[in-house]
Design an enzyme around this catalytic site. Structure first.
Site, short mmCIF file in Angstrom:
data_model
loop_
_atom_site.label_atom_id
_atom_site.label_comp_id
_atom_site.label_asym_id
_atom_site.label_seq_id
_atom_site.Cartn_x
_atom_site.Cartn_y
_atom_site.Cartn_z
N ASP A 53 1.03 -0.79 -0.23
CA ASP A 53 0.13 0.00 -0.29
C ASP A 53 0.66 1.50 -0.18
O ASP A 53 1.84 1.23 -0.51
CB ASP A 53 -1.19 -0.03 1.72
CG ASP A 53 -2.08 0.60 0.96
OD1 ASP A 53 -2.34 2.08 0.73
OD2 ASP A 53 -2.88 0.14 0.84
N HIS A 87 -3.29 6.42 3.54
CA HIS A 87 -4.68 4.70 3.48
C HIS A 87 -4.26 3.31 3.83
O HIS A 87 -4.40 2.25 3.94
CB HIS A 87 -4.34 4.74 1.42
CG HIS A 87 -5.11 3.78 0.87
ND1 HIS A 87 -4.84 2.11 0.74
CD2 HIS A 87 -7.01 3.61 0.62
CE1 HIS A 87 -6.79 1.90 0.41
NE2 HIS A 87 -6.71 2.95 -0.26
N ASN A 179 -13.78 0.02 -7.89
CA ASN A 179 -14.59 0.62 -6.93
C ASN A 179 -15.45 1.57 -8.24
O ASN A 179 -15.10 1.77 -9.00
CB ASN A 179 -14.64 1.80 -5.75
CG ASN A 179 -14.03 1.71 -4.52
OD1 ASN A 179 -15.08 -0.11 -4.00
ND2 ASN A 179 -13.92 2.35 -4.23
N SER A 242 -11.96 -1.11 -0.72
CA SER A 242 -10.46 -1.22 -0.34
C SER A 242 -10.47 -2.35 1.05
O SER A 242 -10.04 -2.62 1.98
CB SER A 242 -8.94 -0.07 0.08
OG SER A 242 -8.58 -0.02 -1.13
#
Length: 364
Positions: A53, A87, A179, A242
């Site tokens: 990430d 994130h 998404n 996520s």
């Protein structure tokens, strides 16, 4: 680097004792998934989860479970324990946050598992497919039991090779479905056979409108208004697959801890076989096999996969079957985790895109 725009970051005040006290109650997914009951059976002891990430900050609710990792972004160096975006820290917290000794702070699904932080995307939430490939290779070489890829997008030959190597190495690989509207089909690595592709549900347990549909979706988990840790000691609120992916990675850690000799494919099978069916009977493109059930996955008598039983991830749809690229963006970290406004000490993150076509993709 990319065809995606950097995230808009709006930071609020530093985390306060009041925010730490509120966060646990705000984590509605804990009650929905009966995490407390599941943690009486397993807390993820002995399991290492690699988080590929934006890096992971040593948040006060997470630092005891944070290992030394690496960065795989070309031209940079580091041990993965720095996050300029939030994130990665949010995903790690959903997996392994241990909270604070007084019962406050954020709690992860597997609060005694360890996080191997791998910075494969930068502060603008974008990294290349080859950066992600190098991160997965590092995870394999450093003993990861589970790899969490909270992103979806294009692939490269090296990324495809790395994902397949992880599967062959008996590592559970969990990836986001994607998404809408940025994504219209399940990207890579979620579409790779053997990878657990994760979609999302809302607070009512219904399909989250942001979650991509597709024959590759295996299971779903909470993906709307998900609270977790953030960088610089703060907290975050996010909506996207996520978050659902990190939750499922935490579920895989619980299973791997309870059944340490269970092969990765059987871990995935436990998740799909015990999932709570939603939508039309059987597997469907919205919910996959259903909503994960942590307690059932840890306690049910699940027969092993038979010779003719399909593994996770259905074949890629023909609609996406002809897309190709060489080293397109392994994006989706912002796409898949849209952090929204939250009061008192929470990070606020909205993602926007520049105009133009999305990055090219490659299908399996």
């Amino acid at each position: 680097m990319s065809g995606t725009a950097p995230a808009n970051l709006h930071t609020s005040a530093q985390a306060s004792p009041d925010a730490a006290a509120r966060i646990r109650a705000d984590q509605w997914h804990l009650g929905y998934l009966k995490v407390g009951k599941a943690n009486q059976i397993s807390q993820g002891e002995g399991v290492v989860v690699a988080v590929t990430d934006t890096g992971v900050d040593p948040h006060q609710d997470l630092r005891a479970n944070l290992l030394v990792g690496t960065t795989t972004i070309s031209g940079t160096s580091g041990d993965g324990r720095k996050d300029m975006n939030s994130h990665g820290t949010s995903m790690a917290g959903l997996i392994a946050a241990h909270g604070q000794s007084d019962g406050t702070g954020a709690l992860g699904i597997a609060p005694r598992s360890k996080i191997l932080p791998i910075q494969s995307s930068g502060a603008n939430n974008v990294g290349t497919a080859d950066d992600l490939a190098a991160g997965i290779e590092f995870a394999i070489a450093n003993g990861a039991d589970v790899i969490c890829v909270s992103s979806s997008g294009g692939a490269s030959p090296d990324l495809i090779k790395a994902v397949k190597a992880a599967i062959l190495a008996n590592v559970v690989v969990v990836a986001a479905a994607g998404n809408t509207p940025e994504d219209s089909y399940v990207g890579y690595p979620g579409r790779e056979q053997g990878v657990i592709a994760v979609g999302g549900i809302d607070r009512l347990g219904e399909h989250a409108s942001i979650s991509v549909l597709g024959p590759e979706v295996d299971v779903v988990a909470p993906a709307v208004d998900i609270y977790s840790t953030s960088y610089r000691g703060k907290y975050s609120k996010g909506t996207g697959t996520s978050s659902a992916t990190a939750i499922v990675a935490g579920a895989a850690a619980l299973i791997r801890s309870k059944y340490p000799n269970l092969p990765a494919q059987e871990v995935a099978h436990r998740l799909t076989a015990t999932a709570i069916d939603k939508g039309p009977p059987g597997r469907d493109d919205q919910y996959g096999y259903g909503v994960i059930d942590l307690v059932a996955a840890l306690t049910a008598d699940v027969p092993p996969l038979g010779f003719e039983t399909p593994s996770v991830t259905a074949p890629a749809s023909t609609a996406a079957g002809n897309r190709t690229n060489d080293n397109s963006t392994a994006r989706g970290l912002a796409t898949l985790g849209v952090l929204l406004a939250a009061g008192g000490g929470y990070l606020v993150w909205r993602r926007r895109r520049r105009g133009g076509d999305p990055p090219p993709r490659i299908s399996r």
